[in-house]
Design an enzyme around this catalytic site. Sequence first.
Site, PDB file in Angstrom:
ATOM      1  N   GLY A   1      -1.559  21.794  26.974  1.00 38.02           N
ATOM      2  CA  GLY A   1      -1.783  21.628  28.560  1.00 38.02           C
ATOM      3  C   GLY A   1      -2.273  23.067  29.254  1.00 38.02           C
ATOM      4  O   GLY A   1      -0.876  23.954  29.314  1.00 38.02           O
TER       5      GLY A   1
ATOM      6  N   CYS B   1       3.928  21.217  23.153  1.00 37.33           N
ATOM      7  CA  CYS B   1       3.888  22.588  24.021  1.00 37.33           C
ATOM      8  C   CYS B   1       4.089  22.028  25.824  1.00 37.33           C
ATOM      9  O   CYS B   1       5.127  21.592  26.452  1.00 37.33           O
ATOM     10  CB  CYS B   1       2.277  23.722  23.862  1.00 37.33           C
ATOM     11  SG  CYS B   1       2.293  24.325  24.940  1.00 37.33           S
ATOM     12  N   TYR B   2       2.972  21.885  26.845  1.00 34.07           N
ATOM     13  CA  TYR B   2       2.753  21.032  28.041  1.00 34.07           C
ATOM     14  C   TYR B   2       3.958  20.060  27.953  1.00 34.07           C
ATOM     15  O   TYR B   2       4.533  19.441  28.790  1.00 34.07           O
ATOM     16  CB  TYR B   2       1.787  21.075  28.689  1.00 34.07           C
ATOM     17  CG  TYR B   2       1.316  20.851  29.891  1.00 34.07           C
ATOM     18  CD1 TYR B   2       1.321  21.229  31.021  1.00 34.07           C
ATOM     19  CD2 TYR B   2       0.914  19.137  29.877  1.00 34.07           C
ATOM     20  CE1 TYR B   2       1.550  21.212  32.706  1.00 34.07           C
ATOM     21  CE2 TYR B   2       1.209  18.937  31.210  1.00 34.07           C
ATOM     22  CZ  TYR B   2       1.223  20.341  32.693  1.00 34.07           C
ATOM     23  OH  TYR B   2       1.518  19.417  33.920  1.00 34.07           O
TER      24      TYR B   2
ATOM     25  N   HIS C   1       3.017  23.915  18.114  1.00 37.36           N
ATOM     26  CA  HIS C   1       1.764  23.883  18.310  1.00 37.36           C
ATOM     27  C   HIS C   1       1.518  23.089  16.518  1.00 37.36           C
ATOM     28  O   HIS C   1       1.562  23.933  15.277  1.00 37.36           O
ATOM     29  CB  HIS C   1       0.291  24.196  18.071  1.00 37.36           C
ATOM     30  CG  HIS C   1       0.016  24.340  19.821  1.00 37.36           C
ATOM     31  ND1 HIS C   1      -0.642  23.412  20.219  1.00 37.36           N
ATOM     32  CD2 HIS C   1       0.243  25.573  20.938  1.00 37.36           C
ATOM     33  CE1 HIS C   1      -0.493  23.939  22.418  1.00 37.36           C
ATOM     34  NE2 HIS C   1       0.154  24.612  22.155  1.00 37.36           N
TER      35      HIS C   1
ATOM     36  N   GLU D   1       0.055  21.302  15.370  1.00 37.03           N
ATOM     37  CA  GLU D   1      -1.165  20.044  14.820  1.00 37.03           C
ATOM     38  C   GLU D   1      -1.978  21.558  13.968  1.00 37.03           C
ATOM     39  O   GLU D   1      -3.072  21.516  13.377  1.00 37.03           O
ATOM     40  CB  GLU D   1      -1.887  19.991  16.015  1.00 37.03           C
ATOM     41  CG  GLU D   1      -2.449  20.548  16.996  1.00 37.03           C
ATOM     42  CD  GLU D   1      -1.532  20.757  18.064  1.00 37.03           C
ATOM     43  OE1 GLU D   1      -0.272  20.745  17.641  1.00 37.03           O
ATOM     44  OE2 GLU D   1      -1.547  21.517  19.350  1.00 37.03           O
TER      45      GLU D   1
ATOM     46  N   ASP E   1     -25.517  11.710  11.088  1.00 36.58           N
ATOM     47  CA  ASP E   1     -25.356  10.220  11.862  1.00 36.58           C
ATOM     48  C   ASP E   1     -26.280   9.548  12.312  1.00 36.58           C
ATOM     49  O   ASP E   1     -25.449   8.240  12.034  1.00 36.58           O
ATOM     50  CB  ASP E   1     -24.950  11.585  12.698  1.00 36.58           C
ATOM     51  CG  ASP E   1     -23.747  13.100  12.901  1.00 36.58           C
ATOM     52  OD1 ASP E   1     -23.557  12.623  11.820  1.00 36.58           O
ATOM     53  OD2 ASP E   1     -24.349  13.267  13.608  1.00 36.58           O
TER      54      ASP E   1
ATOM     55  N   LYS F   1     -16.404  14.244  11.941  1.00 37.38           N
ATOM     56  CA  LYS F   1     -17.463  14.126  10.396  1.00 37.38           C
ATOM     57  C   LYS F   1     -17.218  13.493   9.537  1.00 37.38           C
ATOM     58  O   LYS F   1     -17.862  13.148   9.023  1.00 37.38           O
ATOM     59  CB  LYS F   1     -18.089  15.727  10.464  1.00 37.38           C
ATOM     60  CG  LYS F   1     -18.938  16.290   9.860  1.00 37.38           C
ATOM     61  CD  LYS F   1     -20.291  15.408  10.949  1.00 37.38           C
ATOM     62  CE  LYS F   1     -22.209  15.450  10.460  1.00 37.38           C
ATOM     63  NZ  LYS F   1     -23.143  15.572  11.583  1.00 37.38           N
TER      64      LYS F   1
END
Length: 515
Positions: free
Chosen positions: A55, A82-83, A170, A172, A228, A371
């Site tokens: 964040g 991180c944050y 990070h 990710e 979708d 998706k």
Amino acid sequence: MEQETILILDFGGQYKQLIARRVRECQVYSEILPHTTPIAELRARAPKGIILTGGPNSVYDPASPTCSAELFSLGVPVLGICYGAQLMAHVLGGQVAPAMTSEYGGTALFIDGNDSPLLTDVPEETTCWMSHTDRITSAPSGFTVTAHTPDCPIAAMEDRTRDLYAVQFHPEVVHTPEGATMLRRFVRQICGCQGTWQMSSFVEEQVQALRQRIGTKRVLLALSGGVDSSVTAALLSRAIGQQLTCVFVDHGLLRKNEGQQVKAIFGLEGDFDLNFVGVDARDRFFTALKGVVDPEQKRKIIGEQFIHTFEETANQLGEMDLFAQGTIYPDVVESGAGSDGAVIKSHHNVGGLPKGIRFEGIVEPLRTLFKDEVRELGLELGLPRALVYRQPFPGPGLGVRIAGEVTPEKVRMVQEADAIFQEELQRFGIDTGSGQFFAALTNMRSVGVMGDHRTYDYAVALRAVLTSDYMTATAARLPYDLLDACMTRIVNTVPGVNRVLYDLTSKPPATIELE
Ligand code: XMP
């Protein structure tokens, strides 16, 4: 079987969706919740693990998002990123301070010791992606430092007895090459997840849940033929059959044969058990668009006509209780809605909930899926691969791929040219999955010769862009022979077109669509 869940608490980080994605890649269901979610609710959800996102704030600012110390004593493993890592340090009595040098981007990462459950399998020296100004300067008691970078002495820390883990970088993002391994170790080894999240189990669970929620009620779905709404139709059909009515409005601005394909899949002859109502509204749309050249005006008219047509049709069908939408997880996250908030896809062709009809509620069975998961679900439910992997198509359809006034003649030209382009892309084996590839009709007419005749016809622009986020895009370097083959076929077989151009412009400064 009980569902394994990893909860992701959102502290405002830009990569939260990526974290959720990585967890699901470990075949474990993940959900992003606001950081304000009460502890009692977290406990009630019985997660196997909790991840705190990054964040933009500083933990010392009293206005910054925070969490209670109780979060760390639920008996559930927690990973702070991180944050989230700084918050863990701060709340548990460690220290955080502004770093002498902010670290942004790729940084060398050194693993300290070789027995961290999170960092086992990670080479002693690797790289990680950093993006921070504050840093942890002192780990809380009970914690061991497990990695550092040249500018960050505490790049990772852990308290194994309490199953608390924190990383300043990070894991990710793909720029942390070992990041996926670390997250996998957290999810599978530390949290003990087996990895049971599968599309087939999702179908079973959702079908049961939808039957329970809907009971004997009637559900209305606006089916556009896009991925979708088609997958939503297929899933609801499996759950409630004839209680589902799908309204498909053919506004005449679809790709070549698209209307027939939707009817073939979902209509009477198709494989799905549902009520299909196809509305041929082509004349209505063309009449409303007559003489209109302004792009935003065209969008507005198409949106309004869509809603009017849909409402009129729905009113003729009699009372419907629920309205179904193909909202997917990125829509939920981007709209900032909480886990229960209904999302109106305002950018979608439906233009939001039809205001002229009253519904008891909204059904959004795809709202937890990404998706690619929606695509996988579509295949699982028996939808054709060509539909499931269809390229994105804007709600206003060919209306934004025809410069200037939209007429049936121009629609025919662009449909024919586009069909030829798609065929040639396939023939040349071009992977269209990473962008948008289509023909558009410019408003330029120019002189040409055909046999002994002079022509004064339109120019088609072929557009092929590569993009991952649709916010920026670059033109694809298509083989010259492919372009040449398209040119020959288009000018020879599409009446009204005498030139073919290739649009080289990137986004920005251009947009992907023509208008
Ligand atoms: P642009 O042209 O803005 O397109 O670069 C970015 C992405 O959005 C799609 N697009 C639309 N989708 N209604 C939609 O539902 C619209 O009015 C619209 N305009 C653009 C476009 O196809 C691309 O994927």
